[in-house]
Design an enzyme around this catalytic site. Structure first.
Site: not given
Length: 328
Positions: A127, A151, A155
Site C-alpha cells: 500500500s 497499517y 505493510k
C-alpha cells in the site's frame, strides 16, 4: 499450475479470481484456483478446478496448511484494513505482520523439505500507506518508506520480509504498492479511505454519502479493474528486472475530493452531488493527513503497468462493472 489467493473472499480477491477464470494468466496453463479467507468465497465458474478454504492466516497452524498446498502462484491480498488496524492494534499486527511472517516461514519450510524444488511466485499487495510525510510534490521511486500508521508499518514490514525471503531463494516475490482502490462496490468497510468510494457509490445508488474530510484533500486512486491488471501483470513479470528492489509504486490518478465530486457531477448531475453531506471525523482526518497525494511511478510505467486515464473513467468503470451488482 496451482494458484492460491489469500483474501480470496474480499472484493479484490473475487475480482481477481473472476479475471483469472475468464482470461487466465497469459500463457500459463491453470489446473486449480484456491481461494482462502476467514469466510467462504463466492464460487467462481471456470474451465479448471476451483475451491474455497476457510481459515485465519493469523492462527497457528493455518500457514503451514496453506504452504503444504504447494501453490505455484500465490496472491497475498489478506489484510486487516487501515482504519481497523489503527483502532485494533493487536488484530492488525497479528494478521498483517505476524500472519504474513508465519506464512512466509511456512513456505520456507516446504522449500527446504523439497530440497529447494518448491519456490513459488508470490505477489504481495502492499500500500501507499508505507510512506509518511513530509512529502515532495510527487513521490518518486527513490522516496523513503517511513509509515505513520500501524497499517502502513505492517505493510512495510511485510515488504521487507518478501524481499529477504526472495533474496534467500525461498520464494520469487514482488510487492506492489496499490493506490486506494475506488470505486469499491457494496457497503463501506472499516478502511479509513472508504469514503473516497462512498461519495461516488452512494449517490450513484440514490443514497446519502458522508464526507469526513475537506474537499481540498488530495489522494492517489486506481479502479478495481486496473488494480486487477496490476496483479496479473506482476504475476508474469520477470522479477530480475527489479534488481533486488522488489517493492514497486503502482501508477494511479491524483485528484482532490473536489475534483472527485466534479467528476461525479459531470457524469451523474447535480442531484447526485447533493446527496454528499459533510460530517467531519477527527480520526479519519488525522489518518488522511498523513497519506501520500501524488506519485511519479517511473519504474512501474517502464515495466508495463498502466493507470486509469481519469477519475471520470474510474467512475465509468464502476458503472459498467458493479453498479447493478453493488448489493445496495
Amino acid at each position: 499450475m496451482k494458484i492460491l489467493v489469500l483474501g480470496g473472499a474480499g472484493m479484490v480477491g473475487q475480482k481477481l479470481a473472476q479475471s483469472i477464470a475468464n482470461g487466465g494468466l497469459g500463457d500459463i496453463s491453470i489446473d486449480e484456483l484456491i481461494l482462502h479467507d476467514i469466510v467462504e468465497a463466492r464460487s467462481i465458474k471456470s474451465d479448471f478446478k476451483t475451491r474455497s478454504l476457510v481459515g485465519d492466516i493469523a492462527n497457528n497452524g493455518e500457514a503451514i496448511k496453506l504452504a503444504e498446498l504447494k501453490a505455484d502462484m500465490i496472491f497475498h491480498l489478506a489484510a486487516i484494513v487501515s482504519g481497523e488496524a489503527e483502532t485494533n492494534f493487536e488484530k492488525g499486527w497479528n494478521t498483517n505482520a505476524r500472519g504474513s511472517w508465519q506464512f512466509l516461514e511456512a513456505l520456507k519450510q516446504v522449500h527446504e523439505a523439497t530440497e529447494g524444488q518448491y519456490r513459488p511466485r508470490l505477489v504481495f499487495t502492499s500500500s501507499i500507506a508505507v510512506f509518511g510525510g513530509p512529502y515532495p510534490d510527487k513521490i518518486g521511486d527513490e522516496f523513503l518508506s517511513a509509515p505513520q500508521s500501524s497499517y502502513g508499518a505492517q505493510k512495510a514490514i511485510t515488504e521487507l520480509l518478501v524481499s529477504d525471503y526472495s533474496r534467500k531463494g525461498f520464494i520469487d516475490g514482488i510487492s506492489i504498492r496499490l493506490p486506494t482502490v475506488v470505486v469499491r462496490p457494496g457497503k463501506a468497510n472499516l478502511a479509513a479511505s472508504s469514503f473516497f468510494s462512498g461519495i461516488i457509490r452512494e449517490p450513484l445508488n440514490g443514497k446519502e454519502a458522508l464526507l469526513p474530510v475537506g474537499t481540498d484533500v488530495r489522494h492517489w486512486h486506481v479502479s478495481p479493474r486496473t488494480a486487477i491488471g496490476f496483479l496479473t501483470h506482476a504475476a508474469n513479470l520477470d522479477t530480475s528486472l527489479l534488481q533486488g528492489r522488489l517493492a514497486i509504486n503502482m501508477p494511479g490518478i491524483s485528484c482532490t475530493v473536489a475534483e472527485q465530486i466534479e467528476a461525479l457531477r459531470n457524469i451523474a448531475g447535480e442531484d447526485a452531488v447533493r446527496l454528499i453531506k459533510r460530517e467531519p471525523d477527527d480520526l479519519v482526518m488525522r489518518l488522511v493527513s498523513g497519506w501520500p497525494r501524488d506519485f511519479d511511478p517511473q519504474r512501474a510505467l517502464a515495466m508495463g503497468f498502466a493507470a486509469d486515464k481519469s477519475f471520470e473513467d474510474i467512475i465509468r468503470i464502476y458503472i459498467e462493472d458493479d453498479l447493478d451488482r453493488s448489493g445496495q
